[in-house]
Design a protein around this motif. Structure first.
Motif, PDB file in Angstrom:
ATOM      1  N   SER A  13      39.861  37.052  23.872  1.00 54.63           N
ATOM      2  CA  SER A  13      38.761  36.586  24.717  1.00 54.63           C
ATOM      3  C   SER A  13      38.688  37.466  25.965  1.00 54.63           C
ATOM      4  O   SER A  13      39.711  37.943  26.456  1.00 54.63           O
ATOM      5  CB  SER A  13      38.955  35.127  25.087  1.00 54.63           C
ATOM      6  N   GLN A  14      37.473  37.683  26.463  1.00 56.48           N
ATOM      7  CA  GLN A  14      37.255  38.562  27.612  1.00 56.48           C
ATOM      8  C   GLN A  14      36.234  37.925  28.552  1.00 56.48           C
ATOM      9  O   GLN A  14      35.334  37.231  28.115  1.00 56.48           O
ATOM     10  CB  GLN A  14      36.711  39.921  27.147  1.00 56.48           C
ATOM     11  N   THR A  15      36.403  38.181  29.844  1.00 59.07           N
ATOM     12  CA  THR A  15      35.422  37.789  30.843  1.00 59.07           C
ATOM     13  C   THR A  15      34.907  39.066  31.477  1.00 59.07           C
ATOM     14  O   THR A  15      35.691  39.843  32.028  1.00 59.07           O
ATOM     15  CB  THR A  15      36.038  36.864  31.904  1.00 59.07           C
ATOM     16  N   CYS A  17      31.581  41.366  33.537  1.00 55.56           N
ATOM     17  CA  CYS A  17      30.396  41.376  34.369  1.00 55.56           C
ATOM     18  C   CYS A  17      29.200  41.778  33.510  1.00 55.56           C
ATOM     19  O   CYS A  17      29.328  42.613  32.596  1.00 55.56           O
ATOM     20  CB  CYS A  17      30.591  42.372  35.508  1.00 55.56           C
ATOM     21  N   GLU A  18      28.065  41.179  33.765  1.00 60.73           N
ATOM     22  CA  GLU A  18      26.832  41.462  33.036  1.00 60.73           C
ATOM     23  C   GLU A  18      26.612  42.972  32.919  1.00 60.73           C
ATOM     24  O   GLU A  18      26.771  43.712  33.878  1.00 60.73           O
ATOM     25  CB  GLU A  18      25.668  40.826  33.794  1.00 60.73           C
ATOM     26  N   GLY A  19      26.290  43.425  31.706  1.00 61.98           N
ATOM     27  CA  GLY A  19      26.042  44.839  31.452  1.00 61.98           C
ATOM     28  C   GLY A  19      27.269  45.632  31.049  1.00 61.98           C
ATOM     29  O   GLY A  19      27.166  46.800  30.701  1.00 61.98           O
ATOM     30  N   THR A  20      28.449  45.007  31.073  1.00 64.11           N
ATOM     31  CA  THR A  20      29.690  45.678  30.696  1.00 64.11           C
ATOM     32  C   THR A  20      29.910  45.544  29.194  1.00 64.11           C
ATOM     33  O   THR A  20      29.694  44.480  28.627  1.00 64.11           O
ATOM     34  CB  THR A  20      30.886  45.058  31.448  1.00 64.11           C
ATOM     35  N   THR A  21      30.352  46.619  28.571  1.00 67.35           N
ATOM     36  CA  THR A  21      30.619  46.594  27.135  1.00 67.35           C
ATOM     37  C   THR A  21      32.018  46.035  26.892  1.00 67.35           C
ATOM     38  O   THR A  21      32.985  46.486  27.517  1.00 67.35           O
ATOM     39  CB  THR A  21      30.507  48.010  26.541  1.00 67.35           C
ATOM     40  N   PRO A  22      32.158  45.064  25.992  1.00 68.07           N
ATOM     41  CA  PRO A  22      33.477  44.483  25.707  1.00 68.07           C
ATOM     42  C   PRO A  22      34.421  45.495  25.058  1.00 68.07           C
ATOM     43  O   PRO A  22      33.985  46.479  24.453  1.00 68.07           O
ATOM     44  CB  PRO A  22      33.170  43.353  24.715  1.00 68.07           C
ATOM     45  N   VAL A  23      35.699  45.211  25.166  1.00 68.08           N
ATOM     46  CA  VAL A  23      36.717  45.985  24.478  1.00 68.08           C
ATOM     47  C   VAL A  23      36.620  45.663  22.984  1.00 68.08           C
ATOM     48  O   VAL A  23      36.286  44.538  22.599  1.00 68.08           O
ATOM     49  CB  VAL A  23      38.130  45.621  25.018  1.00 68.08           C
ATOM     50  N   THR A  93      32.840  36.036  27.691  1.00 69.92           N
ATOM     51  CA  THR A  93      32.139  35.325  28.751  1.00 69.92           C
ATOM     52  C   THR A  93      31.477  36.337  29.671  1.00 69.92           C
ATOM     53  O   THR A  93      32.128  37.275  30.139  1.00 69.92           O
ATOM     54  CB  THR A  93      33.115  34.444  29.551  1.00 69.92           C
ATOM     55  N   ILE A  94      30.194  36.155  29.918  1.00 68.83           N
ATOM     56  CA  ILE A  94      29.436  37.065  30.770  1.00 68.83           C
ATOM     57  C   ILE A  94      29.165  36.400  32.115  1.00 68.83           C
ATOM     58  O   ILE A  94      28.651  35.289  32.181  1.00 68.83           O
ATOM     59  CB  ILE A  94      28.106  37.468  30.100  1.00 68.83           C
ATOM     60  N   ILE A  95      29.540  37.112  33.176  1.00 67.16           N
ATOM     61  CA  ILE A  95      29.304  36.654  34.539  1.00 67.16           C
ATOM     62  C   ILE A  95      28.126  37.467  35.092  1.00 67.16           C
ATOM     63  O   ILE A  95      28.086  38.687  34.904  1.00 67.16           O
ATOM     64  CB  ILE A  95      30.561  36.849  35.400  1.00 67.16           C
ATOM     65  N   PRO A  96      27.176  36.825  35.770  1.00 69.48           N
ATOM     66  CA  PRO A  96      26.028  37.573  36.305  1.00 69.48           C
ATOM     67  C   PRO A  96      26.475  38.684  37.259  1.00 69.48           C
ATOM     68  O   PRO A  96      27.433  38.525  38.020  1.00 69.48           O
ATOM     69  CB  PRO A  96      25.227  36.518  37.067  1.00 69.48           C
ATOM     70  N   ALA A  97      25.787  39.815  37.203  1.00 68.68           N
ATOM     71  CA  ALA A  97      26.084  40.931  38.106  1.00 68.68           C
ATOM     72  C   ALA A  97      25.855  40.502  39.558  1.00 68.68           C
ATOM     73  O   ALA A  97      25.031  39.630  39.842  1.00 68.68           O
ATOM     74  CB  ALA A  97      25.191  42.121  37.773  1.00 68.68           C
ATOM     75  N   SER A 172      33.622  39.772  42.780  1.00 69.25           N
ATOM     76  CA  SER A 172      33.550  38.376  42.360  1.00 69.25           C
ATOM     77  C   SER A 172      33.948  38.333  40.896  1.00 69.25           C
ATOM     78  O   SER A 172      33.255  38.900  40.044  1.00 69.25           O
ATOM     79  CB  SER A 172      32.137  37.830  42.553  1.00 69.25           C
ATOM     80  N   ALA A 173      35.078  37.689  40.611  1.00 72.90           N
ATOM     81  CA  ALA A 173      35.636  37.655  39.246  1.00 72.90           C
ATOM     82  C   ALA A 173      35.821  39.093  38.778  1.00 72.90           C
ATOM     83  O   ALA A 173      36.513  39.855  39.434  1.00 72.90           O
ATOM     84  CB  ALA A 173      34.767  36.829  38.319  1.00 72.90           C
ATOM     85  N   THR A 174      35.185  39.475  37.672  1.00 74.98           N
ATOM     86  CA  THR A 174      35.349  40.834  37.145  1.00 74.98           C
ATOM     87  C   THR A 174      34.239  41.778  37.609  1.00 74.98           C
ATOM     88  O   THR A 174      34.192  42.922  37.175  1.00 74.98           O
ATOM     89  CB  THR A 174      35.367  40.814  35.603  1.00 74.98           C
ATOM     90  N   CYS A 175      33.362  41.308  38.480  1.00 71.47           N
ATOM     91  CA  CYS A 175      32.234  42.120  38.953  1.00 71.47           C
ATOM     92  C   CYS A 175      32.562  42.774  40.287  1.00 71.47           C
ATOM     93  O   CYS A 175      33.142  42.148  41.161  1.00 71.47           O
ATOM     94  CB  CYS A 175      30.989  41.257  39.099  1.00 71.47           C
TER      95      CYS A 175
END
Length: 181
Positions: A13-15, A17-23, A93-97, A172-175
Motif C-alpha cells: 500500500s502507498q500514500t 501526492c496527486e500526480g505522483t506515479t506509484p511504485v 491513497t491519493i492526497i490532493p496536491a 503535507s503528508a507525502t506532498c
C-alpha cells in the motif's frame, strides 16, 4: 490433485501526492508456489475495494500502475492449472496536491537594511496539516535553510548586505511544494 497456490502476496500500500506515479506492485517476498508450478497472472483494480475490473494487458507477475486520479485498490490473480488464488488488495491513497503556496513580493533595500517580513499565504491540499521551511539562495539555484526559520508561515529576514532570494517549502503528508521565488 494439485497443491494450493501459496505466497501470492503483493507489495505494498502507498500514500502519494496527486500526480505522483506509484511504485511498481510486485511479489512481496519469495515466490508463488503450488498449482502445476506454471503460473499466469491477471491484475485488477477497484475504486471502492468491492467492484473489481480486469486491467487490460496487465498479465505479468508485477504491475506498474499509472498515476491514479483517486484512491485505487489493486490485486493480483494467479492461475496455475485448475488452481487460482487472489492476493489481498493493496491501496494506493491519493492526497490532493498542495496549492496556494505564495509569498509576498520582491523588495529593494539599501546595504545593511532589514527587509520587511515575507508573508506566506495559507496553503490548501495535502492532508490539511502543513509544515514550513523557508530557504534562501544567493544565486537562485543552490538553496539552504534560512536562518531562524522554525516552521513558520511568515518569515522576517535579517539585515542584508547582498541580494538574497527566498522561497517557502510546504510539506503535507507525502506532498511537497515550493513557492515562486
Amino acid at each position: 490433485v494439485n497443491p494450493d497456490i501459496l505466497n501470492n502476496v503483493i507489495s505494498a500500500s502507498q500514500t502519494l501526492c496527486e500526480g505522483t506515479t506509484p511504485v511498481t506492485l510486485s511479489q512481496l517476498s519469495g515466490g508463488v508456489s503450488g498449482g502445476t508450478s506454471s503460473f499466469t497472472y491477471r491484475w485488477q483494480s477497484s475504486t471502492d475495494s468491492a467492484s473489481w475490473t480486469n486491467i487490460s494487458g496487465a498479465t505479468s507477475a508485477s504491475y506498474a500502475p499509472p498515476a491514479p486520479s483517486g484512491t485505487t485498490w489493486y490485486r493480483r490473480i494467479v492461475v496455475s492449472g485448475p488452481c487460482a488464488d487472489t492476493s489481498s488488495p493493496v491501496r494506493i491513497t491519493i492526497i490532493p496536491a498542495i496549492v496556494n503556496n505564495t509569498i509576498t513580493a520582491d523588495q529593494n533595500i539599501c546595504f545593511g537594511q532589514t527587509p520587511n517580513a515575507l508573508s506566506g499565504s495559507t496553503p490548501t491540499g495535502g492532508n490539511g496539516a502543513f509544515s514550513y521551511l523557508w530557504q534562501q539562495s544567493n544565486n537562485n539555484s543552490t538553496w539552504v535553510s534560512a536562518s531562524g526559520t522554525n516552521n513558520t508561515v511568515n518569515y522576517t529576514p535579517p539585515s542584508l548586505t547582498d541580494t538574497v532570494y527566498y522561497r517557502r517549502r510546504v510539506i503535507s503528508a507525502t506532498c511537497t511544494t515550493f513557492s515562486a521565488v
